[in-house]
Write a protein that holds these residues in place. Structure first.
Motif, PDB file in Angstrom:
ATOM      1  N   GLY A  11       0.789  -1.227   0.000  1.00  0.00           N
ATOM      2  CA  GLY A  11       0.000   0.000   0.000  1.00  0.00           C
ATOM      3  C   GLY A  11       0.815   1.267   0.000  1.00  0.00           C
ATOM      4  O   GLY A  11       0.274   2.349  -0.259  1.00  0.00           O
ATOM      5  N   TRP A  12       2.118   1.169   0.308  1.00  0.00           N
ATOM      6  CA  TRP A  12       2.960   2.359   0.280  1.00  0.00           C
ATOM      7  C   TRP A  12       3.154   2.840  -1.155  1.00  0.00           C
ATOM      8  O   TRP A  12       3.168   2.062  -2.096  1.00  0.00           O
ATOM      9  N   SER A  13       3.322   4.143  -1.293  1.00  0.00           N
ATOM     10  CA  SER A  13       3.725   4.715  -2.573  1.00  0.00           C
ATOM     11  C   SER A  13       5.244   4.852  -2.591  1.00  0.00           C
ATOM     12  O   SER A  13       5.822   5.372  -1.635  1.00  0.00           O
ATOM     13  N   VAL A  14       5.866   4.376  -3.631  1.00  0.00           N
ATOM     14  CA  VAL A  14       7.322   4.443  -3.736  1.00  0.00           C
ATOM     15  C   VAL A  14       7.701   5.100  -5.062  1.00  0.00           C
ATOM     16  O   VAL A  14       6.931   5.090  -6.017  1.00  0.00           O
ATOM     17  N   MET A  15       8.876   5.675  -5.082  1.00  0.00           N
ATOM     18  CA  MET A  15       9.392   6.264  -6.310  1.00  0.00           C
ATOM     19  C   MET A  15      10.682   5.548  -6.706  1.00  0.00           C
ATOM     20  O   MET A  15      11.555   5.341  -5.866  1.00  0.00           O
ATOM     21  N   TYR A  16      10.764   5.128  -7.947  1.00  0.00           N
ATOM     22  CA  TYR A  16      11.997   4.526  -8.447  1.00  0.00           C
ATOM     23  C   TYR A  16      12.726   5.549  -9.307  1.00  0.00           C
ATOM     24  O   TYR A  16      12.100   6.377  -9.974  1.00  0.00           O
ATOM     25  N   SER A  17      14.041   5.501  -9.283  1.00  0.00           N
ATOM     26  CA  SER A  17      14.850   6.452 -10.046  1.00  0.00           C
ATOM     27  C   SER A  17      15.422   5.777 -11.287  1.00  0.00           C
ATOM     28  O   SER A  17      16.186   4.813 -11.188  1.00  0.00           O
ATOM     29  N   ILE A  18      15.052   6.293 -12.437  1.00  0.00           N
ATOM     30  CA  ILE A  18      15.584   5.768 -13.698  1.00  0.00           C
ATOM     31  C   ILE A  18      17.056   6.118 -13.830  1.00  0.00           C
ATOM     32  O   ILE A  18      17.898   5.274 -14.165  1.00  0.00           O
ATOM     33  N   ARG A  19      17.392   7.372 -13.545  1.00  0.00           N
ATOM     34  CA  ARG A  19      18.774   7.820 -13.738  1.00  0.00           C
ATOM     35  C   ARG A  19      19.729   7.101 -12.794  1.00  0.00           C
ATOM     36  O   ARG A  19      20.810   6.670 -13.192  1.00  0.00           O
ATOM     37  N   ASP A  20      19.345   6.982 -11.516  1.00  0.00           N
ATOM     38  CA  ASP A  20      20.214   6.287 -10.569  1.00  0.00           C
ATOM     39  C   ASP A  20      20.375   4.825 -10.948  1.00  0.00           C
ATOM     40  O   ASP A  20      21.448   4.237 -10.767  1.00  0.00           O
ATOM     41  N   THR A  21      19.313   4.219 -11.466  1.00  0.00           N
ATOM     42  CA  THR A  21      19.399   2.826 -11.912  1.00  0.00           C
ATOM     43  C   THR A  21      20.420   2.687 -13.032  1.00  0.00           C
ATOM     44  O   THR A  21      21.267   1.784 -13.011  1.00  0.00           O
ATOM     45  N   HIS A  22      20.354   3.563 -14.004  1.00  0.00           N
ATOM     46  CA  HIS A  22      21.303   3.518 -15.122  1.00  0.00           C
ATOM     47  C   HIS A  22      22.735   3.809 -14.663  1.00  0.00           C
ATOM     48  O   HIS A  22      23.693   3.225 -15.179  1.00  0.00           O
ATOM     49  N   ASP A  23      22.861   4.710 -13.698  1.00  0.00           N
ATOM     50  CA  ASP A  23      24.201   5.112 -13.239  1.00  0.00           C
ATOM     51  C   ASP A  23      24.875   4.062 -12.363  1.00  0.00           C
ATOM     52  O   ASP A  23      26.107   3.989 -12.314  1.00  0.00           O
ATOM     53  N   THR A  24      24.085   3.290 -11.649  1.00  0.00           N
ATOM     54  CA  THR A  24      24.662   2.350 -10.681  1.00  0.00           C
ATOM     55  C   THR A  24      24.549   0.889 -11.108  1.00  0.00           C
ATOM     56  O   THR A  24      25.079   0.017 -10.424  1.00  0.00           O
ATOM     57  N   SER A  25      23.867   0.627 -12.202  1.00  0.00           N
ATOM     58  CA  SER A  25      23.687  -0.758 -12.627  1.00  0.00           C
ATOM     59  C   SER A  25      25.034  -1.408 -12.935  1.00  0.00           C
ATOM     60  O   SER A  25      25.835  -0.857 -13.699  1.00  0.00           O
ATOM     61  N   PRO A  26      25.288  -2.585 -12.379  1.00  0.00           N
ATOM     62  CA  PRO A  26      26.580  -3.245 -12.598  1.00  0.00           C
ATOM     63  C   PRO A  26      26.769  -3.777 -14.013  1.00  0.00           C
ATOM     64  O   PRO A  26      27.893  -4.118 -14.395  1.00  0.00           O
ATOM     65  N   VAL A  27      25.688  -3.856 -14.791  1.00  0.00           N
ATOM     66  CA  VAL A  27      25.817  -4.433 -16.134  1.00  0.00           C
ATOM     67  C   VAL A  27      26.472  -3.461 -17.118  1.00  0.00           C
ATOM     68  O   VAL A  27      27.002  -3.871 -18.150  1.00  0.00           O
ATOM     69  N   PHE A  28      26.442  -2.160 -16.803  1.00  0.00           N
ATOM     70  CA  PHE A  28      27.012  -1.168 -17.709  1.00  0.00           C
ATOM     71  C   PHE A  28      28.442  -0.838 -17.310  1.00  0.00           C
ATOM     72  O   PHE A  28      28.722  -0.520 -16.155  1.00  0.00           O
TER      73      PHE A  28
END
Length: 437
Positions: free
Chosen positions: A314-331
């Motif tokens: 029931g909580w509202s959460v926000m995901y960050s697209i930019r942080d995901t791209h910046d910290t993803s280990p695959v890149f």
């Protein structure tokens, strides 16, 4: 002692200012979506409005049947019919840019381009160019004030936004009525046609107010983010001439460019664009490094644990697209513009889920992502095949992220046509557009 007293007063003043700022931020965050909704949708609208993830209605969520409509609007068949019209609008725009004696502000011009594409192609309105220019100015005023504080006072941003909305809806109603009266000479169904026909099929005859609301939402969806991505594309092609040349070589290899550099006529189709692997890599890399929006909101459907923290249902959460791209280990080398990271040989985005999500992810992914990618691909092809362009300032501008990612000075660029014909608006282009909208 006096000095310590002053320090204490200063610290208390700073704390008070922080508390006021946080309080204001919380108040604004609770009002933003309500304001955005009030500025786009009239209270008399009878469409079913489910609640969004923040508890407020979200633009475009007008029932399950409307999701089916959008799937038709952005289907493969629909995109194929939009493609030649999108190409004409982009070609017309690039010729106009090349004819300018001075440098242009790319971000401002990209906004005009995406607005024109939405009006001409998505909605099929044959609005005269002079009137279209005025409508764009009104729409800009609407956009500049859509996230204002919800204070309805004279000269406030909120009041200006509401006034702009009223002018927009009056112009849109005129265009819709003209469109409904003139159904001859069209060779494709645009997004508004599909919306109207689908509503009839579902027994939901749309009122004029609902048509105006839907029209404004389609413009909203096609405007800001696409202009942001278009500007980022041009900036990266300027920064990396080797990428531009490699793109041109792929176009030559696929028979889209003559050896002299000009484009071959009638070569762009969806399957042709899908076969341009390097072009796809370029667009993906632009969207990885320069995602127009920061992230999105979701509602937690089931309690889960993340890094030792429990996130309740029931909580509202926000995901960050930019942080995901910046910290993803695959890149690898995340700050480097490297389209080849998406090549078949490397395929960095294929290793795991949700490492690359410029359009969001899951069932709530952006419905218009295929149209956005199509637009960017056509723009890249036309830039590579019909234009020469150079930075008009000594250095590249810094980037700001609000309200969408864009250069702070808009990116000043001088465009040149590759040959003399590029500086002329071909009369058959305007005639062709007029005959199909």
């Amino acid at each position: 002692m006096l000095f310590e007293g002053l320090e204490l007063v200063s610290a208390l003043a700073t704390l008070a200012a922080c508390l006021v700022s946080v309080t204001l931020l919380l108040a604004v965050s609770q009002q933003l979506w309500q304001l955005r909704w009030a500025a786009t949708r009239d209270k008399s609208c009878k469409l079913p409005i489910p609640k969004g993830s923040m508890g407020f209605p979200l633009i475009g969520e007008t029932g399950h049947w409307l999701l089916q409509v959008f799937s038709k609007i952005f289907s493969h068949e629909a995109l194929e019919s939009y493609l030649p019209k999108i190409q004409l609008v982009i070609q017309d725009t690039l010729r106009a840019w090349s004819s300018q004696p001075e440098a242009i502000n790319v971000y401002q011009e990209a906004q005009k381009l995406t607005f024109r594409m939405a009006i001409r192609v998505l909605l099929g309105f044959s609005i005269p160019e002079e009137e279209l220019g005025h409508l764009f100015e009104v729409y800009q005023q609407f956009m500049e004030n859509v996230f204002s504080l919800p204070v309805d006072l004279p000269f406030s941003g909120y009041r200006r936004g509401i006034q702009a909305r009223q002018i927009l809806q009056k112009s849109l109603e005129k265009a819709i009525r003209e469109k409904l009266q003139c159904t001859q000479g069209k060779d494709y169904s645009d997004a508004l046609d599909i919306l109207i026909e689908s509503s009839k099929e579902h027994g939901k005859e749309m009122t004029m107010q609902e048509l105006k609301d839907g029209t404004l939402e389609l413009i909203f969806a096609a405007y800001a983010t696409t202009a942001s991505a278009s500007t980022s594309l041009i900036m990266q092609l300027l920064k990396h001439p080797a990428v531009l040349e490699k793109l041109r070589e792929e176009l030559r290899t696929q028979g889209i460019l003559h050896s002299g550099g000009c484009a071959c006529e009638g070569t762009l189709r969806l399957d042709t664009l899908s076969g341009l692997r390097y072009l796809d890599c370029v667009i993906k890399e632009v969207m990885r490094l320069f995602t127009p929006v920061s992230g999105g909101y979701r509602t937690v459907l089931q309690t889960f644990e993340l890094d030792g923290f429990q996130i309740p249902k029931g909580w509202s959460v926000m995901y960050s697209i930019r942080d995901t791209h910046d910290t993803s280990p695959v890149f690898k080398d995340v700050n480097v513009f490297d389209p080849d990271r998406f090549s078949q040989a490397r395929s960095e985005d294929k290793d795991g889920r949700f490492h690359y999500l410029p359009f969001g992810g899951g069932v709530r992914t952006c419905l218009g992502k295929h149209l956005a990618k199509l637009f960017l691909k056509v723009l890249a092809v036309e830039l590579a095949s019909t234009s020469r362009f150079e930075l008009a300032t000594r250095t590249f501008p810094r980037i700001t992220l609000v309200p969408v990612l864009h250069p702070v000075d808009g990116l000043s660029v001088k465009f040149f046509g590759l040959d003399s014909n590029q500086n002329k608006i071909l009369p058959e282009t305007e005639a062709m557009l007029s005959a199909t909208v």
